[in-house]
Design a protein around this motif. Sequence first.
Motif, PDB file in Angstrom:
ATOM      1  N   ASN A  41      -0.546   6.117   4.032  1.00  0.00           N
ATOM      2  CA  ASN A  41       0.824   6.222   4.541  1.00  0.00           C
ATOM      3  C   ASN A  41       1.250   4.984   5.310  1.00  0.00           C
ATOM      4  OD1 ASN A  41       1.597   8.855   3.622  1.00  0.00           O
ATOM      5  ND2 ASN A  41       0.087   9.655   5.048  1.00  0.00           N
ATOM      6  N   HIS A  42       0.300   4.279   5.923  1.00  0.00           N
ATOM      7  CA  HIS A  42       0.666   3.124   6.734  1.00  0.00           C
ATOM      8  C   HIS A  42       1.260   2.002   5.883  1.00  0.00           C
ATOM      9  CE1 HIS A  42      -0.434   2.528  11.164  1.00  0.00           C
ATOM     10  NE2 HIS A  42       0.713   1.951  10.924  1.00  0.00           N
ATOM     11  N   LEU A  43       0.727   1.789   4.690  1.00  0.00           N
ATOM     12  CA  LEU A  43       1.273   0.771   3.800  1.00  0.00           C
ATOM     13  C   LEU A  43       2.726   1.103   3.461  1.00  0.00           C
ATOM     14  CD1 LEU A  43       0.792  -1.773   2.041  1.00  0.00           C
ATOM     15  CD2 LEU A  43       0.160  -0.211   0.204  1.00  0.00           C
ATOM     16  N   HIS A  44       2.970   2.317   3.043  1.00  0.00           N
ATOM     17  CA  HIS A  44       4.329   2.740   2.689  1.00  0.00           C
ATOM     18  C   HIS A  44       5.248   2.662   3.910  1.00  0.00           C
ATOM     19  CE1 HIS A  44       7.388   4.689   0.318  1.00  0.00           C
ATOM     20  NE2 HIS A  44       7.568   5.577   1.280  1.00  0.00           N
ATOM     21  N   PHE A  45       4.735   3.067   5.056  1.00  0.00           N
ATOM     22  CA  PHE A  45       5.502   3.019   6.298  1.00  0.00           C
ATOM     23  C   PHE A  45       5.936   1.589   6.617  1.00  0.00           C
ATOM     24  CE2 PHE A  45       5.216   2.034  10.843  1.00  0.00           C
ATOM     25  CZ  PHE A  45       6.258   2.803  11.330  1.00  0.00           C
ATOM     26  N   ILE A  46       5.009   0.640   6.550  1.00  0.00           N
ATOM     27  CA  ILE A  46       5.346  -0.755   6.870  1.00  0.00           C
ATOM     28  C   ILE A  46       6.416  -1.280   5.921  1.00  0.00           C
ATOM     29  CG2 ILE A  46       4.469  -3.135   6.873  1.00  0.00           C
ATOM     30  CD1 ILE A  46       1.817  -1.975   7.931  1.00  0.00           C
ATOM     31  N   VAL A  47       6.221  -1.040   4.647  1.00  0.00           N
ATOM     32  CA  VAL A  47       7.161  -1.541   3.642  1.00  0.00           C
ATOM     33  C   VAL A  47       8.552  -0.950   3.844  1.00  0.00           C
ATOM     34  CG1 VAL A  47       7.684  -1.503   1.167  1.00  0.00           C
ATOM     35  CG2 VAL A  47       5.378  -2.036   1.933  1.00  0.00           C
ATOM     36  N   THR A  48       8.621   0.325   4.125  1.00  0.00           N
ATOM     37  CA  THR A  48       9.929   0.973   4.230  1.00  0.00           C
ATOM     38  C   THR A  48      10.593   0.793   5.595  1.00  0.00           C
ATOM     39  OG1 THR A  48       8.879   3.088   4.786  1.00  0.00           O
ATOM     40  CG2 THR A  48       9.424   2.697   2.460  1.00  0.00           C
ATOM     41  N   HIS A  49       9.858   0.301   6.577  1.00  0.00           N
ATOM     42  CA  HIS A  49      10.432   0.138   7.914  1.00  0.00           C
ATOM     43  C   HIS A  49      10.530  -1.321   8.361  1.00  0.00           C
ATOM     44  CE1 HIS A  49       9.481   4.391   7.851  1.00  0.00           C
ATOM     45  NE2 HIS A  49      10.313   4.546   8.865  1.00  0.00           N
ATOM     46  N   ALA A  50      10.114  -2.251   7.538  1.00  0.00           N
ATOM     47  CA  ALA A  50      10.046  -3.665   7.942  1.00  0.00           C
ATOM     48  C   ALA A  50      11.405  -4.263   8.315  1.00  0.00           C
ATOM     49  CB  ALA A  50       9.398  -4.500   6.833  1.00  0.00           C
TER      50      ALA A  50
END
Length: 192
Positions: free
Chosen positions: A100-109
């Motif tokens: 989830n952290h990868l997706h979180f970073i990408v979608t919140h950058a």
Amino acid sequence: MEATLHKQDLILSAALQLFADRGFDGTTVPVIAEAAKVGAGTIYRYFENKEALVNVLFEQGTLSLTEATVGQLYQNGEDVRTQFRRLFYGMVHFAKQDINHLHFIVTHAQGWYLTAANKQLFEQLQHGLYAFCDYGIEQQMIRPLPSPVLIAIVFGAFKELYNAVRLGGVILSAELIEQVEECCWNAIEQKK
């Protein structure tokens, strides 16, 4: 003290899952509290507001991703191909720890709620990746395309693969990861 750390970890874990699934605007403090099995007031003991919580998660993730990728480059005079493999498997290692952290970073950058310091952390990660691409171009091992394009090719493929894994559409094996790494390299390699 251990109970305090445990509650904070529960909040961070629940928030990460929810932010990854629902985004920032779709995630409320009461929903985080319910998922973490704590009172909403407990969240405010650890985090001033939802923006502070998302920034803690973003900072942790970006620092960890930077260490797993850019932090592993340029070791022992390795050639560009070996460094690319190290970078790719660093991303794999990061994604395995918490997909989830990868997706979180990408979608919140690009989120308006990120602090200037977190935006700068993300830019440093990007610049480290761009510097690797520029180095590979200088060594005539990577295609002479703009570095952001090269990163989009590799990271975009990686991100979509792990999003499919996160959503249950793909089951990864060591063989599949190896083949994806080779495909990503082939996509940016300077053909001789």
